[in-house]
Design an enzyme around this catalytic site. Sequence first.
Site, mmCIF file in Angstrom:
data_model
loop_
_atom_site.group_PDB
_atom_site.id
_atom_site.type_symbol
_atom_site.label_atom_id
_atom_site.label_comp_id
_atom_site.label_asym_id
_atom_site.label_seq_id
_atom_site.Cartn_x
_atom_site.Cartn_y
_atom_site.Cartn_z
ATOM 1 N N HIS A 153 -61.077 0.514 -56.850
ATOM 2 C CA HIS A 153 -59.715 -0.011 -56.980
ATOM 3 C C HIS A 153 -59.202 -0.509 -55.627
ATOM 4 O O HIS A 153 -58.068 -0.978 -55.526
ATOM 5 C CB HIS A 153 -58.767 1.077 -57.495
ATOM 6 N N ARG A 166 -55.565 4.179 -74.578
ATOM 7 C CA ARG A 166 -54.254 4.309 -75.207
ATOM 8 C C ARG A 166 -54.140 3.331 -76.368
ATOM 9 O O ARG A 166 -54.318 3.681 -77.507
ATOM 10 C CB ARG A 166 -53.133 4.077 -74.179
ATOM 11 N N LYS A 167 -53.883 2.039 -76.054
ATOM 12 C CA LYS A 167 -53.770 1.027 -77.097
ATOM 13 C C LYS A 167 -54.681 -0.177 -76.853
ATOM 14 O O LYS A 167 -55.207 -0.761 -77.787
ATOM 15 C CB LYS A 167 -52.315 0.532 -77.208
ATOM 16 N N GLY A 168 -54.795 -0.554 -75.583
ATOM 17 C CA GLY A 168 -55.608 -1.723 -75.272
ATOM 18 C C GLY A 168 -55.013 -3.015 -75.782
ATOM 19 O O GLY A 168 -55.728 -3.997 -76.006
ATOM 20 N N LYS A 199 -55.522 0.656 -64.373
ATOM 21 C CA LYS A 199 -54.909 0.332 -65.665
ATOM 22 C C LYS A 199 -54.882 -1.182 -65.942
ATOM 23 O O LYS A 199 -53.957 -1.696 -66.558
ATOM 24 C CB LYS A 199 -53.491 0.915 -65.767
ATOM 25 N N SER A 200 -55.934 -1.860 -65.498
ATOM 26 C CA SER A 200 -56.029 -3.311 -65.714
ATOM 27 C C SER A 200 -57.185 -3.697 -66.626
ATOM 28 O O SER A 200 -57.459 -4.879 -66.808
ATOM 29 C CB SER A 200 -56.208 -4.033 -64.372
ATOM 30 N N ARG A 243 -54.645 -7.956 -64.874
ATOM 31 C CA ARG A 243 -53.890 -7.906 -66.125
ATOM 32 C C ARG A 243 -52.444 -8.264 -65.859
ATOM 33 O O ARG A 243 -51.954 -8.137 -64.732
ATOM 34 C CB ARG A 243 -53.987 -6.477 -66.703
ATOM 35 N N TRP A 298 -63.054 -0.961 -69.650
ATOM 36 C CA TRP A 298 -63.716 -1.967 -70.497
ATOM 37 C C TRP A 298 -64.704 -2.784 -69.673
ATOM 38 O O TRP A 298 -65.841 -3.014 -70.092
ATOM 39 C CB TRP A 298 -62.657 -2.856 -71.128
ATOM 40 N N SER A 302 -48.881 0.833 -68.931
ATOM 41 C CA SER A 302 -50.108 1.622 -69.022
ATOM 42 C C SER A 302 -50.186 2.649 -67.895
ATOM 43 O O SER A 302 -50.582 3.803 -68.101
ATOM 44 C CB SER A 302 -51.328 0.701 -68.986
#
Length: 349
Positions: free
Chosen positions: A156, A311-313, A87-88, A178, A92, A186
């Site tokens: 990871h 989700r949102k980014g 979730k970092s 992040r 992307w 997240s």
Amino acid sequence: MASTDLKHMKEDQSRDGQEKISEENKVIHDYNNLILSLPREDDGSVSQYLYFYHEFWCPSTFIQSTISFQNNFHAKDSDIIAASMPKSGSTWLKGLAYAIVNRQYFTSLENKHPLLLSNPHELVPQFEASLYGGKDPVLTQVDVPNMTEPRLFGTHMPFPSLPKSVKESNCKIIYICRNPFDIFVSYWTFFNKIRLKKSLTELTLEEAFERYCKGICIFGPFWENMLGYFKESIERPYRVLFLKYEDLKEDVNFNIKRIAEFVGIPFTQEEENNGVIENIIKLCSFESMKESNGNNSGTVTVNVDREFFFRKGEIGDWVNYFSPSMIERLSKIMQEKFSGSSLSFKGCP
């Protein structure tokens, strides 16, 4: 064939079969003993427990795949590994890396581009989930497929836990991190989506935060995961490129060029003039990937819905969830754990 020879052949086959079963039983026995010997904590994600193995927390299903990865993977100097805490921004990063490395084959944004048809986690497979994982985590021994070079992989796992062949090779590692505040939100929302799909109760914000602050999260503690790659990027900047999600969002054009130069395939002036970088930015944008055919149905990696990865980014969404006491506690942890390093994050209190 004489009956005596046939008898001996059957005896040999029977003996070989027994030896194979015995070897498999030993693997299972050793694996079960290993699991029993490891520290464990109640898991807030999807499995019953997280186990502390090789200085990081993971579900039992990842332990044997980690062992197999460490023992069987042979790195090539041309390999490129996209690494991160979950979730970092790993989805992307994988999309960008794939588009950059394969840009000579896909010069336009036609609907046939793999990133419009598949999730980045399928195109850049995860060592511990896709390549060395399987339905039977105890007996899985998967050879890495014969991929076109440069081979692209994801992980990871913390840097110290990577196979010796990776650490001793000249392969390139791109690590994205992040703001730990945003990671937590997240992470919590992501695993609650999975829990709900599995008919499990949602984990409360408070329960998840307590575990997170203790470092109990998949492939955590988050500070150890980040610092391992950060230190390596300082000591060997030609081996590890350390990116921050916030910096990538702020100037994606600049950082795409950094990635391309780092992996040894910089953009030519002609490519820049022809808008190749802009095409990659558009192709790998949050909106493009979220709305693509490859991400609106089905599952990927360890049976997770593709849509859950988007989700949102956004940057700074944590302010909508954190109480003053939570802000104070996580700030103190970060100050303590990152003390002595120059690692810091924009937007932190």
